[in-house]
Write a protein that holds these residues in place. Structure first.
Motif, PDB file in Angstrom:
ATOM      1  N   ALA A 189      47.888  48.707  62.017  1.00 39.39           N
ATOM      2  CA  ALA A 189      48.481  48.452  60.848  1.00 39.39           C
ATOM      3  C   ALA A 189      47.484  47.735  59.854  1.00 39.39           C
ATOM      4  O   ALA A 189      47.148  48.015  58.812  1.00 39.39           O
ATOM      5  CB  ALA A 189      49.750  47.394  60.677  1.00 39.39           C
ATOM      6  N   ILE A 190      46.684  46.588  60.611  1.00 40.76           N
ATOM      7  CA  ILE A 190      45.721  46.032  59.756  1.00 40.76           C
ATOM      8  C   ILE A 190      44.444  46.887  59.596  1.00 40.76           C
ATOM      9  O   ILE A 190      43.997  47.018  58.125  1.00 40.76           O
ATOM     10  CB  ILE A 190      45.061  44.984  60.650  1.00 40.76           C
ATOM     11  CG1 ILE A 190      46.112  43.854  60.894  1.00 40.76           C
ATOM     12  CG2 ILE A 190      43.736  44.180  59.993  1.00 40.76           C
ATOM     13  CD1 ILE A 190      45.961  42.858  62.082  1.00 40.76           C
ATOM     14  N   ARG A 191      44.057  47.842  60.375  1.00 41.69           N
ATOM     15  CA  ARG A 191      42.969  48.807  59.956  1.00 41.69           C
ATOM     16  C   ARG A 191      43.646  49.460  58.828  1.00 41.69           C
ATOM     17  O   ARG A 191      42.801  50.090  57.957  1.00 41.69           O
ATOM     18  CB  ARG A 191      42.668  49.560  61.043  1.00 41.69           C
ATOM     19  CG  ARG A 191      41.423  50.456  60.967  1.00 41.69           C
ATOM     20  CD  ARG A 191      41.341  51.336  62.227  1.00 41.69           C
ATOM     21  NE  ARG A 191      42.377  52.356  62.425  1.00 41.69           N
ATOM     22  CZ  ARG A 191      42.265  53.622  61.671  1.00 41.69           C
ATOM     23  NH1 ARG A 191      41.242  53.889  60.917  1.00 41.69           N
ATOM     24  NH2 ARG A 191      43.030  54.571  61.765  1.00 41.69           N
ATOM     25  N   LEU A 192      44.797  50.099  58.784  1.00 35.60           N
ATOM     26  CA  LEU A 192      44.972  51.137  57.824  1.00 35.60           C
ATOM     27  C   LEU A 192      45.276  50.367  56.490  1.00 35.60           C
ATOM     28  O   LEU A 192      45.148  50.959  55.388  1.00 35.60           O
ATOM     29  CB  LEU A 192      46.528  51.678  58.426  1.00 35.60           C
ATOM     30  CG  LEU A 192      46.477  52.653  59.483  1.00 35.60           C
ATOM     31  CD1 LEU A 192      47.679  53.146  59.850  1.00 35.60           C
ATOM     32  CD2 LEU A 192      45.465  53.960  59.139  1.00 35.60           C
ATOM     33  N   ALA A 193      45.582  49.100  56.469  1.00 37.95           N
ATOM     34  CA  ALA A 193      45.757  48.303  55.414  1.00 37.95           C
ATOM     35  C   ALA A 193      44.356  48.002  54.558  1.00 37.95           C
ATOM     36  O   ALA A 193      44.174  47.873  53.464  1.00 37.95           O
ATOM     37  CB  ALA A 193      46.440  47.068  55.584  1.00 37.95           C
ATOM     38  N   LEU A 194      43.535  48.123  55.241  1.00 36.34           N
ATOM     39  CA  LEU A 194      42.050  47.761  55.055  1.00 36.34           C
ATOM     40  C   LEU A 194      41.158  48.867  54.832  1.00 36.34           C
ATOM     41  O   LEU A 194      39.763  48.771  54.948  1.00 36.34           O
ATOM     42  CB  LEU A 194      41.348  46.657  55.688  1.00 36.34           C
ATOM     43  CG  LEU A 194      41.965  45.291  55.886  1.00 36.34           C
ATOM     44  CD1 LEU A 194      41.670  44.450  56.932  1.00 36.34           C
ATOM     45  CD2 LEU A 194      42.256  44.712  54.760  1.00 36.34           C
ATOM     46  N   LEU A 195      41.685  50.270  54.902  1.00 32.54           N
ATOM     47  CA  LEU A 195      41.063  51.712  55.035  1.00 32.54           C
ATOM     48  C   LEU A 195      39.959  51.473  53.861  1.00 32.54           C
ATOM     49  O   LEU A 195      40.234  51.286  52.479  1.00 32.54           O
ATOM     50  CB  LEU A 195      41.862  52.742  54.751  1.00 32.54           C
ATOM     51  CG  LEU A 195      42.731  52.975  56.157  1.00 32.54           C
ATOM     52  CD1 LEU A 195      43.633  54.360  55.722  1.00 32.54           C
ATOM     53  CD2 LEU A 195      41.472  53.502  57.191  1.00 32.54           C
ATOM     54  N   PRO A 196      38.728  51.946  53.981  1.00 34.54           N
ATOM     55  CA  PRO A 196      37.707  52.329  52.916  1.00 34.54           C
ATOM     56  C   PRO A 196      38.363  53.366  52.165  1.00 34.54           C
ATOM     57  O   PRO A 196      38.994  54.190  52.450  1.00 34.54           O
ATOM     58  CB  PRO A 196      36.360  52.769  53.342  1.00 34.54           C
ATOM     59  CG  PRO A 196      36.542  52.721  54.952  1.00 34.54           C
ATOM     60  CD  PRO A 196      38.126  52.182  55.339  1.00 34.54           C
ATOM     61  N   ASP A 197      37.598  53.459  51.028  1.00 34.97           N
ATOM     62  CA  ASP A 197      38.171  54.630  50.082  1.00 34.97           C
ATOM     63  C   ASP A 197      37.875  55.906  50.532  1.00 34.97           C
ATOM     64  O   ASP A 197      38.826  57.003  49.967  1.00 34.97           O
ATOM     65  CB  ASP A 197      37.571  54.327  48.719  1.00 34.97           C
ATOM     66  CG  ASP A 197      38.077  53.015  47.701  1.00 34.97           C
ATOM     67  OD1 ASP A 197      39.167  52.709  48.378  1.00 34.97           O
ATOM     68  OD2 ASP A 197      37.488  52.866  46.772  1.00 34.97           O
ATOM     69  N   ASP A 198      37.212  56.085  51.186  1.00 33.56           N
ATOM     70  CA  ASP A 198      36.916  57.425  51.590  1.00 33.56           C
ATOM     71  C   ASP A 198      37.517  57.975  52.806  1.00 33.56           C
ATOM     72  O   ASP A 198      37.362  59.011  53.639  1.00 33.56           O
ATOM     73  CB  ASP A 198      35.284  58.041  51.958  1.00 33.56           C
ATOM     74  CG  ASP A 198      34.780  56.965  53.088  1.00 33.56           C
ATOM     75  OD1 ASP A 198      35.573  56.018  53.518  1.00 33.56           O
ATOM     76  OD2 ASP A 198      33.541  57.040  53.446  1.00 33.56           O
TER      77      ASP A 198
END
Ligand code: NAP
Length: 244
Positions: A220-229
């Motif tokens: 969930a943390i990784r998905l919350a901080l996903l880069p724009d691309d």
């Protein structure tokens, strides 16, 4: 000051368990954490713990199953911040009267749906105008591997014997929210993804899960901080894509 330092993140059900860890770790990136909880003393206490660790955190009273509470939270965030960069729909419940389809109590199924699906839908609807005002926003729906139709249909799935019709179907519906919203928002800067924490030791399951809370919070943390691309409309755990 970087962009991350200005980010505003709302995490529902963040007074304990996976939600608290998601709030803590997003907060450690410099974001302002809006720590959502339905229980005010528990929420204030959790916010104080994060503040004592040097994070910027504000308790927000939000019972996702209560439309008035959701509306009040959205109004408070609108007044104070004017936008929202990250929404993590984490609040979730199980119920002892849930169970296999032939015997699950309907009132239990309804209770679960009010929080796990209708609650997430209500919060998303209320917060969407704020998310649209962010330069680049993320919605993370905290789902479950039990919400995978493909895994439920596989007799060799490791949790094949766990048949909780209310809980599992609520997470299937939550995944549908991810898919439909990602499609509707595909031309915007908002990404919508489902996270499967994996079986994690929390109050939700009497601390039976083999994973630690940081392990369960990681996706969930990784998905919350996903880069724009990055992609939108996905369903994943910390090992990769989960089949719908
Ligand atoms: P948890 O420790 O029981 O935490 C659940 C959180 O949700 C608590 O803060 C709880 O608040 C909150 N909550 C429940 N109903 C709410 C409502 N109506 N409004 C606002 N907050 C509400 O469980 P967890 O394991 O961290 O669960 C977090 C999420 O991960 C859930 O969506 C769950 O379905 C999902 N998940 C967990 C596992 C696992 O193995 N643990 C696996 C897959 C998915 P109170 O303290 O007031 O009850």
């Amino acid at each position: 000051m970087t962009d991350t330092l200005k980010k505003i993140a709302l995490i529902t059900g963040a007074n304990k368990g996976i939600g608290f860890e998601v709030a803590r770790q997003i907060g450690r990136t410099g974001a302002t954490i809006l720590l959502g909880a339905r229980n005010t003393p528990a929420g204030e206490k959790a916010a104080a713990v994060l503040a004592s660790q040097g994070l910027t955190v504000r308790f927000i009273a939000i019972d996702v199953a209560d439309p008035d509470s959701v509306a009040a939270a959205a109004a408070a965030i609108t007044t104070e911040f004017g936008h929202l960069d990250i929404l993590v729909n984490n609040a979730g419940i199980t119920d002892p009267a849930d169970g296999p389809a032939p015997t699950a109590r309907l009132d239990a199924v309804e209770r679960i749906w009010r929080t796990n699906f209708l609650g997430a839908l209500a919060v998303t609807q209320a917060m969407l105008p704020l998310l649209r005002k962010a330069a680049s926003a993320r919605i993370v729906n905290v789902s479950s591997g039990l919400g995978s139709l493909a895994q439920n249909g596989d007799p060799n799935y490791s949790s094949a014997a766990t048949k909780l019709i209310g809980y599992s179907a609520s997470k299937v519906a939550l995944n549908m929210l991810t898919v439909q919203l990602a499609y509707l928002l595909r031309d915007t800067a908002i990404k919508v993804n489902s996270a499967d924490p994996g079986y994690t030791a929390t109050d939700l399951n009497g601390h039976r899960g083999p994973q630690t809370i940081p392990e369960g919070a990681a996706e969930a943390i990784r998905l919350a901080l996903l880069p724009d691309d990055s992609p939108t409309g996905t369903y994943s755990d910390s090992k990769g894509i989960v089949p719908w």
